[in-house]
Design an enzyme around this catalytic site. Structure first.
Site, PDB file in Angstrom:
ATOM      1  N   ARG A  61      -6.168  -8.668 -10.517  1.00 25.69           N
ATOM      2  CA  ARG A  61      -6.268  -9.343 -11.305  1.00 25.69           C
ATOM      3  C   ARG A  61      -7.602  -9.035 -11.680  1.00 25.69           C
ATOM      4  NH1 ARG A  61     -10.328  -8.956  -7.052  1.00 25.69           N
ATOM      5  NH2 ARG A  61      -8.957  -8.755  -4.917  1.00 25.69           N
ATOM      6  N   HIS A  86     -16.036  -4.605   6.170  1.00 26.41           N
ATOM      7  CA  HIS A  86     -15.299  -3.834   5.109  1.00 26.41           C
ATOM      8  C   HIS A  86     -15.213  -4.778   3.297  1.00 26.41           C
ATOM      9  CE1 HIS A  86     -13.992  -0.785   7.177  1.00 26.41           C
ATOM     10  NE2 HIS A  86     -13.176  -1.915   8.160  1.00 26.41           N
ATOM     11  N   GLU A  91      -3.192   7.478   7.688  1.00 26.55           N
ATOM     12  CA  GLU A  91      -3.994   8.168   6.362  1.00 26.55           C
ATOM     13  C   GLU A  91      -5.363   8.568   6.693  1.00 26.55           C
ATOM     14  OE1 GLU A  91      -4.610   5.626   2.940  1.00 26.55           O
ATOM     15  OE2 GLU A  91      -7.114   5.282   3.283  1.00 26.55           O
ATOM     16  N   LYS A 121       0.669  -1.265   0.101  1.00 27.31           N
ATOM     17  CA  LYS A 121       0.414   0.103   0.257  1.00 27.31           C
ATOM     18  C   LYS A 121       0.889   1.380   0.133  1.00 27.31           C
ATOM     19  CE  LYS A 121      -3.882  -2.142   2.449  1.00 27.31           C
ATOM     20  NZ  LYS A 121      -4.924  -2.320   1.407  1.00 27.31           N
TER      21      LYS A 121
HETATM   22  P1  ADP Z   1      -7.791  -3.834   1.280  1.00 29.97           P
HETATM   23  O1  ADP Z   1      -6.828  -3.824   1.218  1.00 29.97           O
HETATM   24  O2  ADP Z   1      -8.021  -4.689   3.242  1.00 29.97           O
HETATM   25  O3  ADP Z   1      -9.129  -4.381   0.855  1.00 29.97           O
HETATM   26  P2  ADP Z   1      -8.380  -1.103   1.822  1.00 29.97           P
HETATM   27  O4  ADP Z   1      -7.470  -0.148   1.160  1.00 29.97           O
HETATM   28  O5  ADP Z   1      -8.863  -1.419   0.264  1.00 29.97           O
HETATM   29  O6  ADP Z   1      -8.310  -2.551   2.222  1.00 29.97           O
HETATM   30  O7  ADP Z   1      -9.857  -0.089   2.720  1.00 29.97           O
HETATM   31  C1  ADP Z   1     -11.442  -1.228   2.089  1.00 29.97           C
HETATM   32  C2  ADP Z   1     -12.179  -0.786   3.251  1.00 29.97           C
HETATM   33  O8  ADP Z   1     -12.307   0.337   3.990  1.00 29.97           O
HETATM   34  C3  ADP Z   1     -12.396  -0.165   1.900  1.00 29.97           C
HETATM   35  O9  ADP Z   1     -13.628  -0.351   0.824  1.00 29.97           O
HETATM   36  C4  ADP Z   1     -13.192   1.804   2.729  1.00 29.97           C
HETATM   37  O10 ADP Z   1     -15.181   1.365   3.053  1.00 29.97           O
HETATM   38  C5  ADP Z   1     -12.287   1.626   4.223  1.00 29.97           C
HETATM   39  N1  ADP Z   1     -11.587   2.682   3.898  1.00 29.97           N
HETATM   40  C6  ADP Z   1     -10.078   2.244   3.366  1.00 29.97           C
HETATM   41  N2  ADP Z   1      -9.943   3.612   2.926  1.00 29.97           N
HETATM   42  C7  ADP Z   1     -10.280   4.528   4.314  1.00 29.97           C
HETATM   43  C8  ADP Z   1     -10.098   5.503   4.279  1.00 29.97           C
HETATM   44  N3  ADP Z   1      -9.294   6.523   4.469  1.00 29.97           N
HETATM   45  N4  ADP Z   1     -11.198   6.651   4.940  1.00 29.97           N
HETATM   46  C9  ADP Z   1     -12.716   5.478   5.418  1.00 29.97           C
HETATM   47  N5  ADP Z   1     -12.693   4.335   5.302  1.00 29.97           N
HETATM   48  C10 ADP Z   1     -11.883   3.499   4.196  1.00 29.97           C
END
Ligand code: ADP
Ligand code: ADP
Ligand code: MG
Length: 724
Positions: free
Chosen positions: A341, A283, A248, A164
């Site tokens: 993917r 999530h 973040e 990330k």
């Molecule tokens: P993963 O790799 O576990 O899928 P992500 O970074 O894609 O993690 O985030 C998964 C979910 O978490 C997102 O779809 C959103 O719902 C929530 N999320 C991620 N980042 C943020 C943020 N900065 N603020 C609010 N919600 C977030």
């Protein structure tokens, strides 16, 4: 723009006739279809696709990939674990290899076994599906060494996007907006806390190697920071073997909006518009749609351009998804991560762009250019995907396991796609993902698509385990969802309304009772009984022949309401007067109710106060009646009949049948000595089995019937004499 029609016969596939309109080929079944451009047809240098590919996956995605491969004349090889011997993906494949025991680590993640299956079968390429090995750069690299094509991006792109923090650096360099925050290498807790204050609370701590929501912690103010940081690092170390984190800004009402991208080896990159995947639990996505509701064309184009820039920045090849988080208020969006993917929810994009993305993957992996340019791609209509999971929404959406005892799906059509890897009789087990199916629908606009989705959900029947189907129905019927007001916190925000339960309506209770009585009667008499059938008037009904009591009471148990008692009085005109008595309420009486049971269809038709209703009814032996009334699934439990026990208690010495029944098992012989409580006979009645136990210690004197006999109520069954 003028519309061109021309007839065309697809020769490589199965010679289906198609027509082209606005650069889109429609085959006779309409799905899946593919966008073609002139370059695609005219290019004589297009390489042929593979002869044979192996699919290193299971379930719906394995079946999905095989369907397209078949259509294109590509042979398919399945791999399977011991638990999947009878799975649909194995049946669908041209050839299949057993690769190990049920646990994924020993089968679907067993790289050596999979590669040797590919070699044995002479497969030229491997499609990894999603999950399992799809984002494993070592696997992709190993295949290259073995001269097997990995149907996916280069290992280097998977690697860059697997972190990330690295991916954020790449995005910033490519001028793609990222969520404000810190993603550097300094992991000093004091420094990170300082950064959090600069970013402004609330903040989100994420594991840089994270996935599946693991290691994510929301911090609302500085006082919580240290403890949440520690807990995030602990979970990250346990799950990913790396405890580096990034900080973040935590967006308060965000939406999850992602863009489908596609790239070929010639350097062409296109986007296929966006999907909104905001409705999530834990999530994880459960409802997706394309296009995202409420986006202006301007933002849509901006999103697409940024996603293409992201793919170009890592020299991407194949299908990928760039995930953005979007602030619902100012519609500003930020890069979150890239999934390298094919995604679970890719069909919604296929529906609105008239493409077959698996075909695109095969074209690109064969070295061919993309089948369409950005100019060729158009967004048309609206599509939804509802993920049907074996899980219990009422219990925090925990996964459920069990057999698919009964499975009925809505009919597929050009507007209704069912993607599944399971059939009735299959089992959802603990080893794999609990997703049973994906229901994908399309309409000309969001309202029409939502109507089709609701109707299709109403026609989706599963008995044998808990599913989220009823929950999905309440989401798609919720005013906020109908209005397109989606956000990642949707379920939490509307929790109370989404879980509000309504009491079981009387017509459902009546249909359940009629099904039990009529199916039982049909069982005993082997006659089809219907008051609606002119050739089978109820006057010829065998009630009197059976010498049944003309009043029968049925007891149900409802998890929320408790006991429900139904008194059924049979009238001379073949109707029933039905009285429903439940917890503290006044009894409700329904006069002259008619009913007809169709065993083959498992369907009850009833006429209740001049209203004709019909439902599918699944009678689960000994335990429950499940009713699908075209709107919802209702479960009425059948408690152990206490009257059975009390009747037996009266008759030590001579045991009588408590109801009309069939003898299904006899455990004792004349002359045998039995203890009190010993099993004597099993009766079958009302689709249930009843064990008759000895009411006393004694000697079996006589057994009056044999297995298979039909017996009327109150007949002598077994005589037991008490010996002194
Ligand atoms: P993963 O790799 O576990 O899928 P992500 O970074 O894609 O993690 O985030 C998964 C979910 O978490 C997102 O779809 C959103 O719902 C929530 N999320 C991620 N980042 C943020 C943020 N900065 N603020 C609010 N919600 C977030
Ligand atoms: P179709 O699939 O063509 O709509 P159905 O047999 O499903 O036909 O239903 C026909 C009509 O009867 C529909 O309008 C439906 O709403 C209604 N209907 C079906 N089942 C029931 C029921 N259990 N209770 C009340 N109305 C029903
Ligand atoms: Mg994600």
């Amino acid at each position: 723009m003028s519309t061109r029609y021309l007839l065309y016969t697809h020769t490589k596939a199965n010679n289906f006739t198609s027509f082209i309109r606005n650069n889109i080929i429609y085959n006779v079944h309409n799905v899946p279809f593919t966008v073609y451009n002139r370059r695609f047809f005219s290019s004589i240098e297009r390489k042929p696709l593979f002869d044979k590919i192996l699919i290193a996956n299971r379930g719906e995605i394995a079946c999905r990939v095989m369907r397209t491969a078949k259509k294109l004349g590509v042979k398919t090889v399945a791999v399977y674990s011991e638990a999947d011997r009878n799975a649909l993906h194995v049946k669908m494949a041209y050839e299949a290899y057993l690769i190990g025991p049920a646990p994924s680590a020993e089968s679907y993640l067993n790289i050596n076994k999979i590669i040797s299956a590919a070699k044995m079968s002479n497969s030229q390429a491997i499609h990894p599906g999603y999950g399992f090995l799809s984002e494993n750069p070592n696997f992709a690299e190993l295949l290259t060494k073995e001269n097997i094509t990995f149907i996916g991006p280069p290992a280097s792109a998977i690697m860059s996007m697997g972190s990330k923090s690295e991916s954020k650096d790449i995005m910033i360099a490519a001028d793609v907006p990222v969520v404000p925050g810190y993603h550097g290498i300094n992991q000093d807790p004091q420094f990170l806390k300082q950064k959090a204050s600069e970013i402004g609370y609330p903040v989100l701590i994420k594991a840089i190697k994270g996935g599946g929501g693991k290691g994510m912690r929301i911090v609302n103010d500085p006082s919580e920071f240290d403890i949440q940081l520690e807990s995030s690092k602990r979970e990250a170390m346990k799950s990913f073997g790396d405890d580096q984190v990034l900080i973040e800004k935590y967006l308060l009402t965000p939406r999850h909006v992602e863009v489908q991208v596609f790239a070929d080896m010639q350097g062409n990159v296109v986007h296929l518009f966006e999907r909104d995947c905001s409705v999530q639990r834990r999530h994880q996505k459960i409802l997706e749609e394309a296009p995202a509701p409420g986006l202006s064309d301007e933002i849509r184009m901006e999103l697409g351009a940024k996603a293409v820039a992201a793919a170009k920045a890592v020299n991407y090849v194949g299908a990928g998804t760039v995930e953005f988080i979007m602030d619902n208020v100012d519609k500003k969006f930020y890069f979150m991560e890239m999934n390298t993917r094919l995604q679970v929810e890719h069909p919604v994009t296929e529906m609105v762009t008239s493409t077959d993305l698996v075909q695109w993957q095969l074209e690109v992996a064969s070295g061919n250019p993309l089948p369409a340019t950005q100019k060729d791609l158009r967004l048309e209509g609206h599509a939804f995907e509802a993920r049907i999971y074996a899980e219990n929404p009422a219990n925090n959406f925990l996964p459920d396991t069990g057999p698919l005892l009964h499975l009925r799906t809505p009919s597929p059509s050009p507007n209704v796609r069912i993607e599944t890897g399971f059939e009735q009789g299959d089992e959802i087990n603990v080893h794999y993902d609990p997703m049973i199916a994906k229901l994908v629908v399309k309409g000309q606009n969001r309202t029409e698509a939502l109507g089709i989705l609701k109707r299709a959900l109403n026609g989706y029947e599963v008995v044998g385990l808990n599913t989220n189907i009823e929950f999905l129905k309440s989401v798609v019927s919720h005013d906020a969802f109908i209005a397109g007001e989606v956000e990642t916190g949707f379920i939490a925000k509307h929790n109370e309304e989404l879980f509000r339960s309504k009491e079981t309506p009387p017509h459902v209770i009546i249909q359940a009772s009629l099904s039990l009585i009529l199916s039982e009667l049909q069982n005993i008499t082997n006659e089809n009984i219907s008051p609606f059938d002119p050739f089978s008037p109820w006057t010829s009904l065998p009630f009197s022949r059976l010498n049944t009591n003309h009043v029968q009471t049925i007891r149900f148990y409802d998890d929320k309401e408790g006991d429900i008692n139904v008194k059924m009085r049979f009238n001379n005109d073949n109707s029933f007067d039905i009285t429903i008595v439940r917890g503290g309420l006044n009894p409700i009486v329904f006069k002259s109710v008619l009913g007809s049971w169709n065993e083959a269809e498992q369907q009850i038709i009833a006429e209740i106060e001049n209203h004709r209703v019909k439902s599918h009814v699944i009678l689960e032996k000994n335990s429950k009646v499940v009713i699908f009334d075209n709107v919802s699934k209702r479960v009425l439990k059948i408690p152990e009949p206490s009257y059975l026990q009390s009747k037996l208690a009266d008759v030590a010495g001579s045991i009588k049948t408590p109801m009309p029944c069939k003898i299904s098992q006899v455990f004792v012989k004349p002359g045998q000595i039995v203890e009190k409580g010993a099993p004597l006979v099993v009766l079958e009645a009302m689709k249930m089995e009843h064990l008759i136990k000895s009411p006393t210690t004694g000697k079996v004197e006589k057994i009056f019937y044999n297995v298979g006999d039909f017996v009327e109520e109150n007949k002598n069954l077994v005589n037991i004499v008490v010996e002194n």
